[in-house]
Design a protein around this motif. Structure first.
Motif, PDB file in Angstrom:
ATOM      1  N   ASP A 111     -74.450 -35.448  12.370  1.00 36.18           N
ATOM      2  CA  ASP A 111     -75.191 -34.196  12.535  1.00 36.18           C
ATOM      3  C   ASP A 111     -76.548 -34.454  13.178  1.00 36.18           C
ATOM      4  N   ALA A 112     -77.193 -35.557  12.792  1.00 30.32           N
ATOM      5  CA  ALA A 112     -78.508 -35.871  13.355  1.00 30.32           C
ATOM      6  C   ALA A 112     -78.410 -36.152  14.849  1.00 30.32           C
ATOM      7  N   VAL A 113     -77.359 -36.855  15.270  1.00 31.68           N
ATOM      8  CA  VAL A 113     -77.157 -37.103  16.705  1.00 31.68           C
ATOM      9  C   VAL A 113     -76.959 -35.786  17.445  1.00 31.68           C
ATOM     10  N   CYS A 114     -76.119 -34.924  16.897  1.00 36.47           N
ATOM     11  CA  CYS A 114     -75.867 -33.638  17.530  1.00 36.47           C
ATOM     12  C   CYS A 114     -77.133 -32.778  17.560  1.00 36.47           C
ATOM     13  N   PHE A 115     -77.895 -32.806  16.460  1.00 39.37           N
ATOM     14  CA  PHE A 115     -79.129 -32.027  16.403  1.00 39.37           C
ATOM     15  C   PHE A 115     -80.144 -32.516  17.428  1.00 39.37           C
ATOM     16  N   ALA A 116     -80.242 -33.839  17.586  1.00 38.01           N
ATOM     17  CA  ALA A 116     -81.183 -34.385  18.562  1.00 38.01           C
ATOM     18  C   ALA A 116     -80.810 -33.956  19.976  1.00 38.01           C
ATOM     19  N   LEU A 117     -79.532 -33.967  20.289  1.00 39.05           N
ATOM     20  CA  LEU A 117     -79.095 -33.648  21.643  1.00 39.05           C
ATOM     21  C   LEU A 117     -79.128 -32.148  21.926  1.00 39.05           C
ATOM     22  N   TYR A 118     -78.656 -31.345  20.959  1.00 36.78           N
ATOM     23  CA  TYR A 118     -78.429 -29.922  21.230  1.00 36.78           C
ATOM     24  C   TYR A 118     -79.256 -28.984  20.363  1.00 36.78           C
ATOM     25  N   ASN A 119     -80.139 -29.528  19.556  1.00 38.81           N
ATOM     26  CA  ASN A 119     -80.968 -28.684  18.693  1.00 38.81           C
ATOM     27  C   ASN A 119     -80.111 -27.846  17.743  1.00 38.81           C
ATOM     28  N   PHE A 174     -69.050 -30.885  22.758  1.00 34.95           N
ATOM     29  CA  PHE A 174     -69.452 -32.206  22.278  1.00 34.95           C
ATOM     30  C   PHE A 174     -68.937 -32.434  20.858  1.00 34.95           C
ATOM     31  N   CYS A 175     -69.034 -31.404  20.029  1.00 36.86           N
ATOM     32  CA  CYS A 175     -68.561 -31.536  18.646  1.00 36.86           C
ATOM     33  C   CYS A 175     -67.052 -31.676  18.590  1.00 36.86           C
ATOM     34  N   GLN A 176     -66.343 -31.041  19.514  1.00 36.51           N
ATOM     35  CA  GLN A 176     -64.886 -31.118  19.523  1.00 36.51           C
ATOM     36  C   GLN A 176     -64.381 -32.463  20.006  1.00 36.51           C
ATOM     37  N   VAL A 177     -65.056 -33.031  21.004  1.00 38.76           N
ATOM     38  CA  VAL A 177     -64.550 -34.242  21.648  1.00 38.76           C
ATOM     39  C   VAL A 177     -65.178 -35.510  21.078  1.00 38.76           C
ATOM     40  N   VAL A 178     -66.481 -35.511  20.870  1.00 44.36           N
ATOM     41  CA  VAL A 178     -67.184 -36.720  20.477  1.00 44.36           C
ATOM     42  C   VAL A 178     -67.339 -36.825  18.960  1.00 44.36           C
ATOM     43  N   GLU A 224     -81.043 -29.689  30.381  1.00 42.47           N
ATOM     44  CA  GLU A 224     -81.006 -31.053  30.922  1.00 42.47           C
ATOM     45  C   GLU A 224     -79.919 -31.880  30.229  1.00 42.47           C
ATOM     46  N   VAL A 225     -79.862 -31.793  28.901  1.00 40.93           N
ATOM     47  CA  VAL A 225     -78.868 -32.563  28.151  1.00 40.93           C
ATOM     48  C   VAL A 225     -77.457 -32.079  28.468  1.00 40.93           C
ATOM     49  N   THR A 226     -77.275 -30.771  28.514  1.00 43.27           N
ATOM     50  CA  THR A 226     -75.951 -30.209  28.810  1.00 43.27           C
ATOM     51  C   THR A 226     -75.477 -30.631  30.193  1.00 43.27           C
ATOM     52  N   GLN A 227     -76.398 -30.630  31.165  1.00 46.33           N
ATOM     53  CA  GLN A 227     -76.034 -31.036  32.525  1.00 46.33           C
ATOM     54  C   GLN A 227     -75.703 -32.525  32.590  1.00 46.33           C
ATOM     55  N   LEU A 228     -76.485 -33.350  31.914  1.00 47.72           N
ATOM     56  CA  LEU A 228     -76.256 -34.797  31.948  1.00 47.72           C
ATOM     57  C   LEU A 228     -74.953 -35.177  31.256  1.00 47.72           C
ATOM     58  N   LEU A 229     -74.679 -34.560  30.117  1.00 50.39           N
ATOM     59  CA  LEU A 229     -73.467 -34.894  29.366  1.00 50.39           C
ATOM     60  C   LEU A 229     -72.252 -34.143  29.877  1.00 50.39           C
ATOM     61  N   GLY A 230     -72.484 -33.015  30.566  1.00 45.13           N
ATOM     62  CA  GLY A 230     -71.363 -32.232  31.077  1.00 45.13           C
ATOM     63  C   GLY A 230     -70.612 -31.474  30.000  1.00 45.13           C
ATOM     64  N   MET A 231     -71.231 -31.290  28.829  1.00 44.47           N
ATOM     65  CA  MET A 231     -70.579 -30.598  27.726  1.00 44.47           C
ATOM     66  C   MET A 231     -71.591 -29.751  26.966  1.00 44.47           C
ATOM     67  N   SER A 232     -71.123 -28.613  26.480  1.00 42.34           N
ATOM     68  CA  SER A 232     -71.932 -27.803  25.590  1.00 42.34           C
ATOM     69  C   SER A 232     -71.892 -28.407  24.184  1.00 42.34           C
ATOM     70  N   ARG A 233     -72.677 -27.840  23.279  1.00 37.67           N
ATOM     71  CA  ARG A 233     -72.668 -28.358  21.913  1.00 37.67           C
ATOM     72  C   ARG A 233     -71.282 -28.233  21.291  1.00 37.67           C
TER      73      ARG A 233
END
Length: 254
Positions: free
Chosen positions: A46-54, A153-157, A141-150
Motif C-alpha cells: 500500500d505504501a508503494v502504491c500511495f507513493a506513486l499514485y497518492n 497498477f494494482c491489478q497487474v503489479v 508524470e508517474v502515470t505517463q512513465l509507468l503507462g498505467m493508472s492506479r
C-alpha cells in the motif's frame, strides 16, 4: 520500473519509521515478502502504491486519516518516501496524506493538508533536483512513465490476497487492453491495422475486377443471342474508297 528504497513513517501498522532497501533485497534476483497476519505485508505494498499514485488499492482506499497509524506518536507525521528508477530516470517521490497534528500553540489538533513532492537525480550522480509539488503534475508524470493508472497498477503489479485470481477471471477485452499497455504492444497493433487496411484495399480491387468480368460476360451473352447487336466497345468497320487500277476511278473496299 525498479524500486530502490522505501521509507514508511506512521503509516498503517508502523508507528515509527521503517526503511526497506530493495536493492539489497533483490541482489539475488528474487525476494519474498512474508510474515504472520497483521505483520504489515499488505501495508508495504500500500505504501508503494500511495507513493506513486497518492492512493492505495481500491478495496482499502479511504481518507488520509485512515492511513495514519494508531500506534504513532501524535507529533510524528505520516509520510511515505519512495526512490525508484523508470525509463532511465532516477526519481524520488514523497507523500503525506491529510492528517491531524497537534497545534503549535495551545491544545487540540489542526488539520494538515496533503503534501506531495517529486525529485530527480541527474544521470551524473549530482544532487537531487526538485521537479514538482503539484499532486496533479506528479500524478500525470508517474502515470505517463509507468503507462498505467492506479487501478491498472494494482491489478497487474500489486496482487495481494487473492486479487490475482480476480484478474485472471476478468473480461478478455479488459485483460488484453491492460496487458497490451503493460508490454507496450502498440507497434504490433499498428502493424495489424496496416495489414487489415491492405486486405480491405485488395478485397475492393477484387470486387471491382469481378464486377467488370461479370459485365463483360453479360454483354458477350447478349451479342451471342442477337448477332445484329454491335459488340460493345468494338467500333464498326469503316468504308474506305480505293482508286481502281488504270481507271482513276474508285471502288469501295470494305
Amino acid at each position: 520500473m525498479r524500486l530502490h528504497r522505501l521509507a514508511i513513517t506512521a503509516f498503517g501498522p508502523f508507528g515509527g519509521t521503517q526503511h526497506i532497501d530493495f536493492d539489497e533485497l533483490s541482489a539475488a534476483g528474487l525476494f519474498l515478502l512474508h510474515g504472520p497476519t497483521g505483520a504489515g505485508k499488505t501495508s508495504v505494498l500500500d505504501a508503494v502504491c500511495f507513493a506513486l499514485y497518492n492512493g492505495v488499492p481500491g478495496s482499502r482506499q479511504g481518507s488520509g486519516l485512515s492511513l495514519r497509524s494508531d500506534h504513532a506518536d501524535p507529533g510524528t507525521p505520516t509520510e511515505v518516501v519512495l526512490e525508484f528508477s523508470v525509463a532511465g530516470r532516477r526519481l524520488e517521490v514523497t507523500r503525506r496524506p491529510e492528517q491531524l497534528r497537534p497545534k503549535k500553540r495551545g491544545t487540540g489538533f489542526t488539520r494538515e493538508k496533503p503534501f506531495s513532492a517529486l525529485r530527480e537525480r541527474p544521470a551524473d550522480g549530482g544532487p537531487w533536483q526538485p521537479l514538482s509539488r503539484s499532486h496533479q503534475e506528479i500524478g500525470e508524470e508517474v502515470t505517463q512513465l509507468l503507462g498505467m493508472s492506479r487501478e491498472q497498477f494494482c491489478q497487474v503489479v500489486l496482487l495481494p490476497q487473492g486479487d490475482f485470481a480476480r484478474f485472471l477471471r476478468a473480461e478478455d477485452a479488459a485483460r488484453g487492453k491492460l496487458l497490451g499497455k503493460l508490454f507496450d504492444t502498440g507497434r504490433f497493433a499498428a502493424v495489424e491495422d496496416r495489414l487489415a487496411e491492405l486486405r480491405r484495399a485488395a478485397d475492393a480491387q477484387v470486387r471491382t475486377g469481378d464486377e467488370r468480368l461479370l459485365a463483360l460476360a453479360h454483354r458477350m451473352r447478349q451479342a451471342a443471342a442477337d448477332p445484329s447487336l454491335p459488340e460493345a466497345g468494338v467500333p464498326a468497320p469503316a468504308t474506305v474508297a480505293v482508286p481502281a487500277a488504270g481507271t482513276g476511278g474508285a471502288t469501295p473496299a470494305g
